[in-house]
Scaffold this motif. Structure first.
Motif, PDB file in Angstrom:
ATOM      1  N   PHE A  37       0.863  -1.181   0.000  1.00  6.57           N
ATOM      2  CA  PHE A  37       0.000   0.000   0.000  1.00  6.57           C
ATOM      3  C   PHE A  37       0.898   1.230   0.000  1.00  6.57           C
ATOM      4  CE2 PHE A  37      -2.027  -3.387   2.382  1.00  6.57           C
ATOM      5  CZ  PHE A  37      -3.282  -3.461   1.808  1.00  6.57           C
ATOM      6  N   SER A  38       0.409   2.307  -0.591  1.00  2.00           N
ATOM      7  CA  SER A  38       1.197   3.527  -0.638  1.00  2.00           C
ATOM      8  C   SER A  38       0.265   4.733  -0.620  1.00  2.00           C
ATOM      9  CB  SER A  38       2.053   3.556  -1.909  1.00  2.00           C
ATOM     10  OG  SER A  38       2.870   4.698  -1.919  1.00  2.00           O
ATOM     11  N   THR A  39       0.728   5.821  -0.034  1.00  2.00           N
ATOM     12  CA  THR A  39      -0.049   7.058  -0.020  1.00  2.00           C
ATOM     13  C   THR A  39       0.897   8.253  -0.043  1.00  2.00           C
ATOM     14  OG1 THR A  39      -1.714   8.334   1.145  1.00  2.00           O
ATOM     15  CG2 THR A  39      -0.207   7.099   2.503  1.00  2.00           C
ATOM     16  N   VAL A  40       0.435   9.318  -0.673  1.00  2.00           N
ATOM     17  CA  VAL A  40       1.196  10.565  -0.727  1.00  2.00           C
ATOM     18  C   VAL A  40       0.269  11.694  -0.294  1.00  2.00           C
ATOM     19  CG1 VAL A  40       2.452  12.182  -2.204  1.00  2.00           C
ATOM     20  CG2 VAL A  40       2.625   9.728  -2.620  1.00  2.00           C
ATOM     21  N   ASN A  41       0.668  12.405   0.756  1.00  2.00           N
ATOM     22  CA  ASN A  41      -0.029  13.599   1.202  1.00  2.00           C
ATOM     23  C   ASN A  41      -1.523  13.362   1.471  1.00  2.00           C
ATOM     24  OD1 ASN A  41      -0.033  16.249   1.996  1.00  2.00           O
ATOM     25  ND2 ASN A  41      -0.365  17.054  -0.058  1.00  2.00           N
ATOM     26  N   VAL A  42      -1.864  12.233   2.089  1.00  2.00           N
ATOM     27  CA  VAL A  42      -3.254  11.938   2.433  1.00  2.00           C
ATOM     28  C   VAL A  42      -3.455  11.979   3.945  1.00  2.00           C
ATOM     29  CG1 VAL A  42      -5.076  10.205   2.343  1.00  2.00           C
ATOM     30  CG2 VAL A  42      -3.635  10.591   0.349  1.00  2.00           C
ATOM     31  N   ILE A  43      -2.572  11.340   4.665  1.00  2.00           N
ATOM     32  CA  ILE A  43      -2.641  11.335   6.129  1.00  2.00           C
ATOM     33  C   ILE A  43      -1.972  12.626   6.609  1.00  2.00           C
ATOM     34  CG2 ILE A  43      -1.931  10.122   8.219  1.00  2.00           C
ATOM     35  CD1 ILE A  43      -1.881   7.556   6.455  1.00  2.00           C
ATOM     36  N   PRO A  44      -2.653  13.429   7.418  1.00  2.00           N
ATOM     37  CA  PRO A  44      -2.088  14.729   7.827  1.00  2.00           C
ATOM     38  C   PRO A  44      -0.741  14.576   8.535  1.00  2.00           C
ATOM     39  CG  PRO A  44      -4.385  14.553   8.488  1.00  2.00           C
ATOM     40  CD  PRO A  44      -3.977  13.200   7.997  1.00  2.00           C
ATOM     41  N   ARG A  45       0.117  15.539   8.278  1.00  2.00           N
ATOM     42  CA  ARG A  45       1.410  15.553   8.970  1.00  2.00           C
ATOM     43  C   ARG A  45       1.179  15.809  10.451  1.00  2.00           C
ATOM     44  NH1 ARG A  45       6.165  17.540   5.425  1.00  2.00           N
ATOM     45  NH2 ARG A  45       5.323  17.197   3.359  1.00  2.00           N
ATOM     46  N   HIS A  46       2.125  15.424  11.245  1.00  2.00           N
ATOM     47  CA  HIS A  46       2.117  15.669  12.684  1.00  2.00           C
ATOM     48  C   HIS A  46       0.900  15.049  13.372  1.00  2.00           C
ATOM     49  CE1 HIS A  46       5.367  18.280  11.655  1.00  2.00           C
ATOM     50  NE2 HIS A  46       4.572  19.080  10.962  1.00  2.00           N
ATOM     51  N   CYS A  47       0.480  13.916  12.908  1.00  2.00           N
ATOM     52  CA  CYS A  47      -0.599  13.215  13.598  1.00  2.00           C
ATOM     53  C   CYS A  47      -0.038  11.901  14.138  1.00  2.00           C
ATOM     54  CB  CYS A  47      -1.779  12.957  12.660  1.00  2.00           C
ATOM     55  SG  CYS A  47      -1.415  11.787  11.363  1.00  2.00           S
ATOM     56  N   ARG A  48      -0.753  11.315  15.043  1.00  2.00           N
ATOM     57  CA  ARG A  48      -0.370  10.008  15.590  1.00  2.00           C
ATOM     58  C   ARG A  48      -1.213   8.935  14.930  1.00  2.00           C
ATOM     59  NH1 ARG A  48      -0.508  11.191  22.047  1.00  2.00           N
ATOM     60  NH2 ARG A  48       1.238  12.624  22.098  1.00  2.00           N
ATOM     61  N   VAL A  49      -0.564   7.923  14.406  1.00  2.00           N
ATOM     62  CA  VAL A  49      -1.323   6.802  13.860  1.00  2.00           C
ATOM     63  C   VAL A  49      -1.823   5.986  15.037  1.00  2.00           C
ATOM     64  CG1 VAL A  49      -1.210   4.701  12.492  1.00  2.00           C
ATOM     65  CG2 VAL A  49      -0.082   6.767  11.684  1.00  2.00           C
ATOM     66  N   GLN A  50      -3.132   5.794  15.073  1.00  2.00           N
ATOM     67  CA  GLN A  50      -3.777   5.104  16.187  1.00  2.00           C
ATOM     68  C   GLN A  50      -3.726   3.587  15.992  1.00  2.00           C
ATOM     69  OE1 GLN A  50      -5.359   7.311  18.348  1.00  2.00           O
ATOM     70  NE2 GLN A  50      -6.636   6.025  19.607  1.00  2.00           N
ATOM     71  N   ASP A  51      -4.151   3.133  14.811  1.00  2.00           N
ATOM     72  CA  ASP A  51      -4.135   1.699  14.531  1.00  2.00           C
ATOM     73  C   ASP A  51      -4.301   1.445  13.046  1.00  2.00           C
ATOM     74  OD1 ASP A  51      -6.957   1.628  13.866  1.00  2.00           O
ATOM     75  OD2 ASP A  51      -7.387   1.597  15.998  1.00  2.00           O
ATOM     76  N   TYR A  52      -4.122   0.174  12.688  1.00  2.00           N
ATOM     77  CA  TYR A  52      -4.280  -0.297  11.314  1.00  2.00           C
ATOM     78  C   TYR A  52      -5.259  -1.467  11.323  1.00  2.00           C
ATOM     79  CZ  TYR A  52       0.232   2.041  10.755  1.00  2.00           C
ATOM     80  OH  TYR A  52       1.251   2.954  10.762  1.00  2.00           O
ATOM     81  N   ALA A  53      -5.997  -1.605  10.234  1.00  2.00           N
ATOM     82  CA  ALA A  53      -6.887  -2.760  10.067  1.00  2.00           C
ATOM     83  C   ALA A  53      -6.890  -3.149   8.592  1.00  2.00           C
ATOM     84  CB  ALA A  53      -8.302  -2.423  10.523  1.00  2.00           C
ATOM     85  N   LEU A  54      -6.975  -4.449   8.335  1.00  2.00           N
ATOM     86  CA  LEU A  54      -7.153  -4.938   6.968  1.00  2.00           C
ATOM     87  C   LEU A  54      -8.617  -5.292   6.779  1.00  2.00           C
ATOM     88  CD1 LEU A  54      -4.136  -7.290   6.163  1.00  2.00           C
ATOM     89  CD2 LEU A  54      -4.608  -5.014   5.276  1.00  2.00           C
ATOM     90  N   VAL A  55      -9.183  -4.862   5.654  1.00  2.00           N
ATOM     91  CA  VAL A  55     -10.567  -5.147   5.318  1.00  2.00           C
ATOM     92  C   VAL A  55     -10.551  -5.907   3.997  1.00  2.00           C
ATOM     93  CG1 VAL A  55     -12.853  -4.197   4.867  1.00  2.00           C
ATOM     94  CG2 VAL A  55     -11.297  -2.998   6.423  1.00  2.00           C
ATOM     95  N   ALA A  56     -10.977  -7.172   4.039  1.00  2.00           N
ATOM     96  CA  ALA A  56     -11.026  -8.001   2.830  1.00  2.00           C
ATOM     97  C   ALA A  56     -12.476  -8.213   2.432  1.00  2.00           C
ATOM     98  CB  ALA A  56     -10.348  -9.344   3.089  1.00  2.00           C
ATOM     99  N   ARG A  57     -12.719  -8.231   1.128  1.00  2.00           N
ATOM    100  CA  ARG A  57     -14.066  -8.511   0.594  1.00  2.00           C
ATOM    101  C   ARG A  57     -13.967  -9.661  -0.380  1.00  2.00           C
ATOM    102  NH1 ARG A  57     -17.774  -4.477   1.850  1.00  2.00           N
ATOM    103  NH2 ARG A  57     -16.825  -2.501   2.388  1.00  2.00           N
ATOM    104  N   ASP A  58     -14.964 -10.562  -0.275  1.00  2.00           N
ATOM    105  CA  ASP A  58     -15.003 -11.656  -1.238  1.00  2.00           C
ATOM    106  C   ASP A  58     -15.955 -11.311  -2.374  1.00  2.00           C
ATOM    107  OD1 ASP A  58     -17.574 -12.159  -0.331  1.00  2.00           O
ATOM    108  OD2 ASP A  58     -17.072 -14.022   0.674  1.00  2.00           O
ATOM    109  N   ALA A  59     -16.080 -12.225  -3.332  1.00  2.00           N
ATOM    110  CA  ALA A  59     -16.888 -11.963  -4.527  1.00  2.00           C
ATOM    111  C   ALA A  59     -18.360 -11.736  -4.200  1.00  2.00           C
ATOM    112  CB  ALA A  59     -16.732 -13.111  -5.514  1.00  2.00           C
ATOM    113  N   SER A  60     -18.846 -12.278  -3.087  1.00  2.00           N
ATOM    114  CA  SER A  60     -20.258 -12.097  -2.716  1.00  2.00           C
ATOM    115  C   SER A  60     -20.486 -10.814  -1.907  1.00  2.00           C
ATOM    116  CB  SER A  60     -20.760 -13.303  -1.916  1.00  2.00           C
ATOM    117  OG  SER A  60     -20.125 -13.346  -0.654  1.00  2.00           O
TER     118      SER A  60
END
Length: 182
Positions: A130-153
């Motif tokens: 995964f990659s991002t440029v200038n989306v998450i504000p500077r000088h913030c604290r990352v609280q947590d991460y989660a993966l969200v998967a979707r199947d064909a249904s």
């Protein structure tokens, strides 16, 4: 009405409510989809790279998908949700889509290609980038991460991906003691 009649009515009501409870429990078990409970997503390892100069963030997450259902399941998308807290104490989140054409330097990481079909009884694993440029504000604290998967249904599977290595690498550094008071 005598005490014997009241006891008979109470016993009949108790018997009827127990039968209704059993029936409702059986209906609830039958209504649960087997595929959602039997498809497991696990986060095995994660790495993050943060460049403050150009405000880019790159994430590599080793995932494992296990299918205990009787049928094959196709995972169509996997999204990384990054939850952060700003200096003003506002909570925000960004959903990052997996990089479809990602190239790993040296080919040292086997990538998980999406859509990914997981046959019955099988387990597959691979890295998702995964990659991002200038989306998450500077000088913030990352609280947590989660993966969200979707199947064909359209079934969604959510798993916590807040590994200490990810959280430690995705930071601007230690802020002052008054951080968040402004």
């Amino acid at each position: 009405m005598g005490p014997a009649l009241l006891a008979t009515i109470a016993l009949a009501a108790l018997t009827l409510s127990a039968a209704a409870f059993r029936s409702a429990r059986q209906a609830l078990r039958a209504a649960r989809p087997e595929s959602a409970a039997s498809l497991r997503l696990r986060v095995r390892e994660g790495q993050a790279r943060r460049s403050v100069a150009d405000d880019t963030r790159d994430y590599a997450i080793l995932t494992e998908l296990s299918n205990d259902t009787a049928a094959a399941v196709t995972i169509t998308t996997i999204t990384l949700r990054v939850t952060y807290r700003t200096r003003a104490n506002f909570l925000g989140a960004v959903d990052l889509e997996a990089e479809p054409d990602a190239v790993v330097a040296g080919g040292s990481r086997p990538l998980l290609a999406l859509p990914a079909q997981v046959t019955s009884g099988a387990t597959i694993s691979g890295w998702i980038l995964f990659s991002t440029v200038n989306v998450i504000p500077r000088h913030c604290r990352v609280q947590d991460y989660a993966l969200v998967a979707r199947d064909a249904s359209g079934t969604r599977i959510l798993v916590d991906a807040s590994l200490p290595a990810l959280l430690a690498a995705d930071t601007d550094g230690q802020g002052p003691a008054t951080w968040g008071w402004d």
